[in-house]
Design a protein around this motif. Structure first.
Motif, PDB file in Angstrom:
ATOM      1  N   VAL A 114     -59.590   4.282  -4.186  1.00 57.79           N
ATOM      2  CA  VAL A 114     -58.360   3.440  -3.997  1.00 57.79           C
ATOM      3  C   VAL A 114     -58.649   1.970  -3.659  1.00 57.79           C
ATOM      4  O   VAL A 114     -57.637   1.404  -3.193  1.00 57.79           O
ATOM      5  N   ARG A 115     -60.101   1.960  -3.650  1.00 59.43           N
ATOM      6  CA  ARG A 115     -60.325   0.384  -2.943  1.00 59.43           C
ATOM      7  C   ARG A 115     -59.563  -0.587  -3.947  1.00 59.43           C
ATOM      8  O   ARG A 115     -59.549  -0.650  -5.192  1.00 59.43           O
ATOM      9  N   LYS A 116     -59.050  -1.497  -3.189  1.00 59.16           N
ATOM     10  CA  LYS A 116     -58.471  -2.530  -3.632  1.00 59.16           C
ATOM     11  C   LYS A 116     -59.387  -3.869  -3.938  1.00 59.16           C
ATOM     12  O   LYS A 116     -60.214  -4.193  -3.026  1.00 59.16           O
ATOM     13  N   GLU A 117     -59.562  -4.405  -5.048  1.00 62.55           N
ATOM     14  CA  GLU A 117     -60.163  -5.586  -5.488  1.00 62.55           C
ATOM     15  C   GLU A 117     -59.851  -6.784  -4.656  1.00 62.55           C
ATOM     16  O   GLU A 117     -58.672  -7.083  -4.489  1.00 62.55           O
ATOM     17  N   ASN A 118     -60.507  -7.458  -3.656  1.00 66.84           N
ATOM     18  CA  ASN A 118     -60.151  -8.487  -2.851  1.00 66.84           C
ATOM     19  C   ASN A 118     -59.794  -9.851  -3.864  1.00 66.84           C
ATOM     20  O   ASN A 118     -60.754 -10.483  -4.038  1.00 66.84           O
ATOM     21  N   GLU A 119     -58.720  -9.817  -4.002  1.00 62.42           N
ATOM     22  CA  GLU A 119     -58.176 -11.055  -5.184  1.00 62.42           C
ATOM     23  C   GLU A 119     -58.068 -12.115  -4.426  1.00 62.42           C
ATOM     24  O   GLU A 119     -58.178 -13.326  -4.944  1.00 62.42           O
ATOM     25  N   GLN A 120     -58.020 -12.161  -2.918  1.00 64.77           N
ATOM     26  CA  GLN A 120     -57.663 -13.305  -2.357  1.00 64.77           C
ATOM     27  C   GLN A 120     -59.189 -14.290  -2.228  1.00 64.77           C
ATOM     28  O   GLN A 120     -60.050 -13.383  -1.803  1.00 64.77           O
ATOM     29  N   HIS A 121     -59.358 -15.220  -2.572  1.00 65.65           N
ATOM     30  CA  HIS A 121     -60.544 -16.174  -2.259  1.00 65.65           C
ATOM     31  C   HIS A 121     -60.668 -16.908  -1.189  1.00 65.65           C
ATOM     32  O   HIS A 121     -61.324 -17.654  -0.928  1.00 65.65           O
ATOM     33  N   GLY A 122     -59.787 -16.741   0.051  1.00 71.85           N
ATOM     34  CA  GLY A 122     -60.108 -17.195   1.180  1.00 71.85           C
ATOM     35  C   GLY A 122     -59.768 -16.331   2.290  1.00 71.85           C
ATOM     36  O   GLY A 122     -59.184 -15.505   2.311  1.00 71.85           O
ATOM     37  N   PHE A 123     -60.097 -17.005   3.478  1.00 70.82           N
ATOM     38  CA  PHE A 123     -60.192 -16.154   4.849  1.00 70.82           C
ATOM     39  C   PHE A 123     -58.574 -16.463   5.334  1.00 70.82           C
ATOM     40  O   PHE A 123     -57.982 -17.678   5.313  1.00 70.82           O
ATOM     41  N   VAL A 124     -57.742 -15.451   5.786  1.00 69.97           N
ATOM     42  CA  VAL A 124     -56.473 -15.245   6.197  1.00 69.97           C
ATOM     43  C   VAL A 124     -56.435 -14.582   7.365  1.00 69.97           C
ATOM     44  O   VAL A 124     -56.813 -13.118   7.534  1.00 69.97           O
ATOM     45  N   MET A 125     -55.781 -15.213   8.557  1.00 74.12           N
ATOM     46  CA  MET A 125     -55.603 -14.308   9.706  1.00 74.12           C
ATOM     47  C   MET A 125     -54.378 -14.771  10.644  1.00 74.12           C
ATOM     48  O   MET A 125     -54.431 -16.007  11.083  1.00 74.12           O
ATOM     49  N   PRO A 126     -53.292 -13.936  10.299  1.00 74.20           N
ATOM     50  CA  PRO A 126     -52.266 -14.345  11.347  1.00 74.20           C
ATOM     51  C   PRO A 126     -52.439 -14.217  12.738  1.00 74.20           C
ATOM     52  O   PRO A 126     -53.221 -13.075  13.344  1.00 74.20           O
ATOM     53  N   VAL A 127     -52.179 -15.142  13.475  1.00 74.91           N
ATOM     54  CA  VAL A 127     -52.195 -15.114  15.107  1.00 74.91           C
ATOM     55  C   VAL A 127     -51.246 -14.105  15.967  1.00 74.91           C
ATOM     56  O   VAL A 127     -50.106 -14.298  15.618  1.00 74.91           O
ATOM     57  N   GLN A 128     -51.954 -13.235  16.377  1.00 68.68           N
ATOM     58  CA  GLN A 128     -51.083 -12.172  17.163  1.00 68.68           C
ATOM     59  C   GLN A 128     -51.210 -12.562  18.660  1.00 68.68           C
ATOM     60  O   GLN A 128     -49.849 -12.499  19.260  1.00 68.68           O
TER      61      GLN A 128
END
Length: 608
Positions: free
Chosen positions: A212-226
């Motif tokens: 069930v591994r998802k291909e990481n289609e995003q080509h960049g870093f993303v982090m919502p700030v908590q």
């Protein structure tokens, strides 16, 4: 290290979800000795005449055991020689669909049960669509109670065909259909002698082996700030979980929505310094310069992430109160929560066919595509690109209950094309010119309560005191601005929204606005308060219904009582009493002069 599979077990009432999971754990010898003993003892007084009732392992609430149904979501962790699992056993009853949606939001795979004697029913279709909506890419249809149809292959094939046709067009990667008997154990942990015609794997081995591994289609870093961490004056770090890509010390990131650029100075993964952090890890990032970042903002290097204040979303409506356009909610995406309005219902989605159907209102457990407007820009992405920034919930602003969950489809073009035009003459300059503080005095109350008469007298007094005013009356604006609106709930909602926007413009002009409207719904008055801001002063004219009917200046109550006027507030449509008005006055207890004097004295502190 063993891989982890998070899956949901769902289906209609009494399809055997809890029994199936319980039998799986029992047969695979995944229970402690005391759990087995407790199960056997409980089963003696259960609903199966002394035979082991495997559902008791999951149905933990007393109400569930008494009714023989699942109400809450039951999570269980177990591990085999090949894999670790977390399973969510979710309710099958339509009333608890919201609980099922919560379970689906965490899962990588869904096991959907159907009763072989009933086949694919409406609840099966609803659950399958919700699973697809929540981003689950792998479905398993477990055709249960095969023992009740003598393991008939033809019937199994019919059910399989119906399900495959229904899910054709879903955005999923795999569908597997397995014949099982939850009570007897067929095809749960090992192949059944009763289904020699079935060539696939039993359920547990299938779950142990599926990728069930998802291909990481995003080509960049993303982090919502908590969280912004400031333990001392020398350290300022931004904490959150990486939702896409990876990050290295020295990498450049963009801060959204402020759109500043900075480089990573240090990285902490938990409490350990590191040169690199990966997708899924919790991190603290320190940048090489000061930037404008707070909770709800996003650090990224991706070009996919968007910043806008309007988007289209597909949502599952979970509130007992129907959804109508114009309603205001709190919209939570990622770590950011903002006030927002459901501007329009584009269509609802037919559970059975997936067709898009026109609709004015949306009721509980219906799927709908709608346009949502936010109070300010928000950082988001489409759900297809990034689940963390593409999923959302709507929260009722009065009850604080979750009203809907869903996914973002795309931004609206006008959200980025239409810009607020800054003017040289500001609200403050206009107010200084008039020598007053702009306010909106919002008079609310039943028809006949005296709010329009009182608002008129208050305006006269304000003008005599040298103030510049504008009175907006409910009947008057329906002769022009709101001439196209009726009195159904969605029209009433839009009526109040428009008046709030006009009042805000009047305040921007430096005027004191007096708005006299029944405005029966607390959520709409809350929306008006949000639109107008700190200038909003609510005046509740609390004259009792009996007194309003006695006055009945326009003869409206009499017509409402005889059914000539539908949707009349106080008779056939509700009036929700204001919770915390700034001013409250009962005109049946005071003369007009006394009431006017009282209101003026109460609002003087806001005029300073």
């Amino acid at each position: 290290m063993k891989s982890l599979l998070k899956f949901i077990m769902c289906g209609s009432v009494d399809d055997g979800k809890s029994t199936l999971i319980g039998h799986m754990l029992y047969d695979a010898k995944l229970l402690f000795a005391d759990q087995e003993e407790a199960l056997e003892l409980d089963s003696k007084v259960g609903s199966r005449g002394g035979e082991i009732d495997y559902s008791l392992l999951l149905d933990g609430l007393m109400a569930e055991r008494e009714q023989g149904i699942t109400i809450d979501v039951a999570y269980r962790y177990f591990t085999t020689d090949h894999r670790s699992f977390i399973v969510a056993d979710t309710p099958g009853h339509e009333e608890y669909t919201r609980n099922m949606a919560v379970g689906a939001s965490f899962a990588d795979l869904a096991v959907i049960l159907v009763d072989a004697t009933k086949g694919v029913i409406t609840q099966t279709k609803r659950h399958a669509r919700i699973c697809s909506l929540m981003g689950i890419k792998h479905l398993v249809l477990a055709v249960n109670k095969m023992d009740l149809i003598d393991f008939d292959q033809n019937r199994f094939d019919e059910i399989k065909k119906d399900f495959m046709q229904m899910t054709h067009g879903f955005n999923i990667d795999s569908v597997e259909v397995i014949p099982v008997s939850a009570t007897e154990g067929d095809n749960i942990t090992k192949k059944s002698e009763n289904t020699l015609w079935y060539q696939g794997l039993p359920l547990l081995p299938y779950l142990e082996n599926i990728d069930v591994r998802k291909e990481n289609e995003q080509h960049g870093f993303v982090m919502p700030v908590q969280r912004v961490s400031r333990p001392n004056h020398t350290f300022r770090g931004f904490q959150g979980q990486i939702e896409a890509g990876s990050i290295n010390v020295g990498d450049e990131v963009i801060t959204l929505p402020s759109n500043e650029r900075a480089k990573v100075k240090t990285l902490l993964v938990t409490d350990q310094e590191s040169d690199k952090a990966l997708n899924g890890q919790p991190v603290t990032i320190q940048l090489d310069r000061e930037v404008d970042v707070s909770r709800g903002n996003v650090l990224t290097s991706s070009e996919n992430v968007q910043v806008a204040d309007m988007f289209t979303a597909t949502i599952l409506w979970m509130d007992d109160t129907k959804l109508v356009p114009g309603r205001n909610y709190l919209v939570k995406v990622g770590t950011k929560t903002l006030p927002g309005t459901v501007m329009s219902i584009k269509h609802k989605i037919d559970i059975n066919t997936g067709d898009k159907v026109p609709a004015e209102h949306i009721y509980k457990n219906e799927l709908v595509e709608c346009d949502i407007s936010l109070s300010e820009n928000m950082v988001f992405d489409t759900f297809e690109n990034n689940e963390a920034l593409g999923g959302l919930i709507l929260i009722d602003r009065v009850s604080n209950m979750t009203s809907a969950c869903g996914v973002i489809e795309h931004s609206l073009r006008r959200s980025t094309n239409v810009k607020w035009q800054q003017t040289d003459i500001t609200k403050d300059l206009r107010a200084q010119q008039k020598g007053q503080k702009p306010l909106t005095l919002w008079f609310t109350g039943l028809s006949g309560s005296g709010k329009s008469t009182l608002a008129n007298e208050v305006e006269k007094r304000l003008v005599s005191m040298g103030h510049h005013t504008m009175l907006l009356d409910g009947d008057n604006v329906r002769h022009g601005l709101n001439k196209n609106l009726g009195f159904k709930e969605n029209d009433r909602v839009e009526n109040i929204r428009r008046i709030a926007e006009v009042s805000k413009l009047m305040n921007d002009a430096g005027l004191i606005t007096l708005a006299s409207f029944i405005s029966p719904y607390e959520s709409d008055r809350q929306n008006a308060r949000e639109i107008i801001g700190e200038d909003y002063i609510e005046i509740y004219v609390s004259t009792p219904l009996e007194e309003c009917e006695k006055r009945d200046v326009k003869g409206l109550y009499q017509k409402a009582r005889t059914g000539e006027i539908p949707n009349f507030t106080g008779i056939s449509s509700p009036y929700e009493t204001p919770a915390n008005p700034e001013v409250e006055i009962d005109t049946s207890q005071h003369s007009l002069e006394e009431a006017t004097e009282y209101v003026i004295n109460q609002i003087l502190k806001y005029l300073d």
